[in-house]
Design a protein around this motif. Sequence first.
Motif, PDB file in Angstrom:
ATOM      1  N   VAL A 128     -10.417   0.521   1.006  1.00  0.00           N
ATOM      2  CA  VAL A 128      -9.483  -0.136   0.083  1.00  0.00           C
ATOM      3  C   VAL A 128      -9.380  -1.645   0.341  1.00  0.00           C
ATOM      4  N   THR A 179       2.631   1.722  -3.444  1.00  0.00           N
ATOM      5  CA  THR A 179       1.784   2.141  -4.572  1.00  0.00           C
ATOM      6  C   THR A 179       1.165   3.522  -4.357  1.00  0.00           C
ATOM      7  N   ARG A 180       0.893   3.875  -3.103  1.00  0.00           N
ATOM      8  CA  ARG A 180       0.214   5.147  -2.885  1.00  0.00           C
ATOM      9  C   ARG A 180       1.193   6.335  -2.816  1.00  0.00           C
ATOM     10  N   TYR A 181       2.340   6.106  -2.231  1.00  0.00           N
ATOM     11  CA  TYR A 181       3.264   7.236  -2.044  1.00  0.00           C
ATOM     12  C   TYR A 181       4.264   7.375  -3.173  1.00  0.00           C
ATOM     13  N   LYS A 182       4.493   6.301  -3.895  1.00  0.00           N
ATOM     14  CA  LYS A 182       5.351   6.319  -5.093  1.00  0.00           C
ATOM     15  C   LYS A 182       6.656   7.081  -4.885  1.00  0.00           C
ATOM     16  N   ASN A 194      -7.606   6.237  -6.843  1.00  0.00           N
ATOM     17  CA  ASN A 194      -7.372   7.129  -5.704  1.00  0.00           C
ATOM     18  C   ASN A 194      -8.663   7.826  -5.273  1.00  0.00           C
ATOM     19  N   ASP A 195      -9.561   8.015  -6.271  1.00  0.00           N
ATOM     20  CA  ASP A 195     -10.818   8.742  -5.993  1.00  0.00           C
ATOM     21  C   ASP A 195     -11.600   8.104  -4.848  1.00  0.00           C
ATOM     22  N   TYR A 226       0.840  -1.198   0.000  1.00  0.00           N
ATOM     23  CA  TYR A 226       0.000   0.000   0.000  1.00  0.00           C
ATOM     24  C   TYR A 226       0.882   1.258   0.000  1.00  0.00           C
ATOM     25  N   ARG A 250      -6.619   8.469   6.757  1.00  0.00           N
ATOM     26  CA  ARG A 250      -5.959   7.686   5.709  1.00  0.00           C
ATOM     27  C   ARG A 250      -6.047   6.176   6.046  1.00  0.00           C
ATOM     28  N   GLU A 299     -10.507   6.562  -2.227  1.00  0.00           N
ATOM     29  CA  GLU A 299      -9.961   6.948  -0.936  1.00  0.00           C
ATOM     30  C   GLU A 299     -10.264   8.418  -0.636  1.00  0.00           C
ATOM     31  N   GLU A 300     -10.153   9.241  -1.713  1.00  0.00           N
ATOM     32  CA  GLU A 300     -10.419  10.667  -1.519  1.00  0.00           C
ATOM     33  C   GLU A 300     -11.851  10.872  -1.061  1.00  0.00           C
ATOM     34  N   GLU A 331      -2.775  -0.955  -7.042  1.00  0.00           N
ATOM     35  CA  GLU A 331      -2.694  -0.070  -8.221  1.00  0.00           C
ATOM     36  C   GLU A 331      -4.045   0.027  -8.916  1.00  0.00           C
TER      37      GLU A 331
END
Lengths: 426, 352
Positions: free
Chosen positions: B264, B173-176, B243-244, B170, B256, B246-247, B239
Amino acid sequence: MSSRTTISRITAIGGLSTAVLLAATACGAGGPAATSGSAASTVNVLVEAGGHAELTGVAEQCKKDTGVSANFVELPYDGMFNRLSSEFSSGNVSFDVAALDSVWLPSFKDAVQPIDELFTDEAKKDIFPALVKEANVDGHFIGMPAWTNAEIILYRKDLFDDAKNKAEFKAKYGYDLAAPTTWKQYQDISEFFTKDGMYGTDVKGGVETEWLAHVLQAGSPMVLDENNNVVIDNAAHKDALDFYTSLVKSAPPGAAQVDWAAAQNLFNQGKTAMTRFWAHAYRQIPKDSPVAGKVGAAPMIGGSAGVAGVPGPWYLSVPKATKNSDAAKKFIKCAYDHNDLGIESSLGLASRISAFEKYQDKPGYESFKPLIETLKGQATATRPATAKWQQIVDTALVPMLQKAVAGGDSATLLAAAKKQIQDLLK
Amino acid sequence: MSTADTPINDRFAAEAVAYRPRHAGVVSAILATGTKTSGATAGAAPTGAMPAEPAMPTPAASGTGRPRRRNHHAEGLEAGKRTTRILLWIVLAAAMVLYGFPFLYLLFTSFKTPIDTIAVPPTILPKEWTLENYANALGRNGVLASFINSAQTAVISTLLSLVLAVPAAYGITRYKTPSGRVFIMAALVTRMVPPVAIGIPLASMMATAGLADTPIALSIAHTTISLPLSIWLMSSFFEAVPNDLEEAATVDGCSRLGALWRVVIPVVSGGIAVTAIFAFLASWNEFLFALLMTAIRSQTTPVVIANFQTQFGLDWGSMTALAAVYSIPVILLTLLLQRKIVAGMTLGAVKG
């Protein structure tokens, strides 16, 4: 929402399970901890799976006699060397006694304790001379033979006793059909029985021991002489190889791939009339085999140096790293004192001459006399004491034999093997 | 109507029917699409009686037989579908035989008598069926304990893998972040090293830590195998989650972690099931580490199965019987989680 509920439940169950498992994990389901020296009266014995049965009776007797009980750690043969290497190199062993294959003794000589006190004069007289010699590494006895084996001749008694076969054989070869004692007889009989979909013998390209026995019969030490010089290209090795490959025409096709298991299967299926095989196989012929009750046993054949075989003993040793040496040595003494108990097991072997002799005249143990004769043979010798022996076998001897039985030139192959072995020993 | 006047789709159709290429099904499908677009023309075509099915219709005949052509198109489409289906079934059956035969052979061997198991040449079906091998295998000392050890080890290893892989994947993939990318590549390093190279040091480390011959030591070792794969698998599943989502959860007041837990994780539950089963299987069937690290109290079944092969012989019957019994739990587990696995496998496919 339902997903959330499910996940919550799974998480709760998972968490609970983890807690329970982690708590339970301190003691696996197999029994007490396998820590060397965990209890003075208990020894952990590391043994190859096939040898476990050999020591079960000994363990029971030992508990009665001395109060030392044994926990057995069984491992498959192929993995046991890795396990031993791993534990010996870490200096932290999980066993107090290890049953070691004879070829491993040189590799582990520095990791095991001398047990000279167990090799009394009386004991040395009752153990086959080749084994006494092998157990002594760098001046100390480091392993007590627990059981030993050697290749003998197993043959189809029903075919050999058949009047028609006897008459035809005598007419063709000029002497009586009987269990072979020489290379020439073995060749003749193999040729004679190769007919009607049957073969006279097998030729094992996948294993080296049998060819090495022929080398001893031809009067040479195996591969290395007493000074560790490579002698694989001498006349005796060539004669032995030529004899070995001469049998290919009387053997099932695909000799290069034939190993112990394949040869045993072929004989038990009635496809071969004779086999040179480890003596224990005599007692392991399946009851529903077409050859059950029709098999005879004879000593290994002899060459110019007489009868000879390569013994296959296993030794009981005590690791230096164990904290339970006294109990371990007591167990080994028990194993020697009650060595004959192994004969009653499924493997049915021992290491003491007196133990074999006790059973040799009993029905079902007809293989013992030939085995004793082979093990006592003047030319019988154990494999060279070098830590690189297994490497020599895997990278030089077996590939060389496979090429030879496929038709390669023996002199060229032996010369190439010599160079390869010399490189390995550098 | 001359050939030149015929709409392009009709002409194409006529040629296709005339030639009957090998890919008739595909061509028919193209034609079907084509005829739909020329519906008006088709409607104006004469609907006279159909002539007796000419094997090779001429361009002129095709120009006047619109309904018959449509029938041909439908038949071609059906025939094509049928052919494709038959071909698929053949491929599927071949694949099943290829993959399933060794297991079936193992299963049949487990019911053979001792002499039958070593028959030369080998037979597939037993000449005489017997349960003796099962009695021998299951009656052997330590078999039940080894099953418990295997289950214990596999469950702990699976849980450890998931507990470590889910947050790691997680985060990556989320913070990249660059370090995340390095980490995910580095995680694969343990997969690149031969297991025997890390097995012996691991065994020594566990012994030094006082964990010798315990299921937890073996589970930790197994986690080194399953963790990299689990991180990679979970990364691909994360992936696929926009993201929407979670937003939206954050807008609704979730933190978060709350969004991860409430939104998620439920979405990727199929992926978690897939990862769990891979981790479980990796541990359940692992042999080398079990060989090096277990002894009396934590020996797992793969080592016990291998013990049927000794230097004095191979007990095929008992070995195959125990292997057959040992495979039952994983078959059941796979069937039980089948829907989740399929859902998980297709999760990445809808990424867009």
